[in-house]
Design an enzyme around this catalytic site. Structure first.
Site, PDB file in Angstrom:
ATOM      1  N   CYS A 189       0.706  -1.044  -0.372  1.00 42.45           N
ATOM      2  CA  CYS A 189       0.500  -0.661  -0.022  1.00 42.45           C
ATOM      3  C   CYS A 189       0.713   1.543  -0.318  1.00 42.45           C
ATOM      4  O   CYS A 189       1.752   1.625  -0.907  1.00 42.45           O
ATOM      5  CB  CYS A 189      -0.562   0.092   1.159  1.00 42.45           C
ATOM      6  N   GLU A 228      -1.022  -8.422   5.099  1.00 40.44           N
ATOM      7  CA  GLU A 228      -1.184  -8.613   6.411  1.00 40.44           C
ATOM      8  C   GLU A 228      -2.347  -8.510   7.100  1.00 40.44           C
ATOM      9  O   GLU A 228      -2.626  -9.073   8.005  1.00 40.44           O
ATOM     10  CB  GLU A 228      -0.331  -7.684   7.061  1.00 40.44           C
ATOM     11  N   HIS A 273      -3.486  -5.336   0.973  1.00 45.43           N
ATOM     12  CA  HIS A 273      -3.297  -5.886   2.302  1.00 45.43           C
ATOM     13  C   HIS A 273      -2.739  -7.170   2.842  1.00 45.43           C
ATOM     14  O   HIS A 273      -3.428  -7.969   3.196  1.00 45.43           O
ATOM     15  CB  HIS A 273      -4.230  -4.883   3.317  1.00 45.43           C
TER      16      HIS A 273
END
Lengths: 90, 226
Positions: B85, B203, B201
């Site tokens: 990002c 994560e 994302h």
């Protein structure tokens, strides 16, 4: 050093950074639509960022070179931007 | 081995990244950008957020901060670097990867779940998948539209540098499945060495109790290939 400084002139370098032609500008499109909602007729609208940088330099050429390097290294992103530099005595 | 998650002022996914990496058994710690990289660094993650308030352009300021010189040197020494990002924007702005991530076609911040098709499974960041696999990850960005000149785009494709493209649930790469107007639906690319960047994302799709997808784990496992 002081004597040298007295020979220097303060210039204002105006750096204008624009999206390259053909690169989509969603914010400009949104602004255009808002103008149209207000009743204005327009064919197209482009936006640009403008930076005014005051520099002390021996000549307008030197001031322009420095502003040009600033544009290349930070103010513009060469992938999406074109830019131009204009210099005038401050 | 330690993965350094580089924290800038305005980073906000650094804790999530450490949490996700730790969950996968990958040793990770947050590193404040002014402190420089730890000596034993074996991986570097540039996390999401709004470094320097997105001033000038998203990622522009962080890309020119001193720690990026260290990141560049480490990358050249073979240390894997993952930008997510805002970290992807930093990666492009710093020249670690080609192209630029700029204002979404919608001109809006978009927070949603997307599908990605794995284009090149022969990188650390995609080795956990097979080419053509479809994974689901969240996006949260206002400036995620991948832009690059047509010539450079063709070169990226030719050099097999596209990691992921936005697609529908069946893996079809269509305009409708493109959330932000990215050229060629590109969601992530790789640079030289072990540098990879992506706007979605991973994560946020690692912990079983969050977001309903653990598809992102494979991306973070790229650090295990170091």
């Amino acid at each position: 050093m002081t004597a040298h400084h007295e020979l220097m002139t303060t210039y204002t370098a105006t750096v204008t950074v624009r999206l390259k032609r053909g690169v989509l500008d969603p914010e400009a499109e949104t602004t255009k639509r808002a103008l149209e909602r207000l009743g204005f007729e327009l064919e197209s609208l482009r936006s640009a960022d403008q930076f005014e940088v005051d520099v002390d330099a021996d000549s307008a050429g030197e001031a322009e070179d420095r502003a040009d390097e600033m544009a290349q290294r930070l103010l513009a992103n060469p992938t999406i931007h074109d830019y131009d530099v204009e210099v005038a005595e401050a | 081995m330690t993965v350094a998650v580089v924290q800038f002022g305005g980073s906000n996914c650094d804790r999530d990244a450490v949490r996700a990496l730790s969950h996968l058994g990958i040793d990770a710690e947050r590193v404040w950008h002014e402190d420089g990289l730890p000596e034993d660094v074996t991986g570097i993650m540039l996390p999401g957020g709004f470094s320097y308030g997105d001033y000038l352009r998203a990622g522009a300021m962080a890309a020119r901060s001193p720690i990026l010189s260290e990141v560049r040197e480490a990358a050249a020494d073979g240390v894997p670097v993952l930008g997510v990002c805002n970290g992807a924007q930093v990666g492009c702005e710093s020249g670690l990867t080609d192209g630029a991530f700029t204002t979404n076609e919608s001109a809006r911040f978009q927070c949603e779940r997307v599908f990605l098709r794995v284009e090149n499974a022969d990188t650390p960041w995609t080795a956990a998948y097979d080419e053509g696999d479809v994974i689901a990850l969240p996006i949260a960005h206002g400036e995620g539209r991948f832009e690059v000149s047509e010539e450079r785009y063709d070169q990226l494709v030719e050099e097999n540098r596209v990691l992921f493209r936005y697609c529908d649930a069946d893996g079809n790469v269509t305009d409708d499945a493109n959330p932000n107007g990215s050229r060629g639906n590109v969601a992530g690319i790789c640079g030289d060495y072990g540098v990879g960047v992506l706007m979605p994302h991973p994560e946020r799709a690692c912990l079983p109790d969050l977001n309903g997808s653990t598809d992102g784990a494979g991306v973070l496992r790229g650090f295990e290939h170091a």
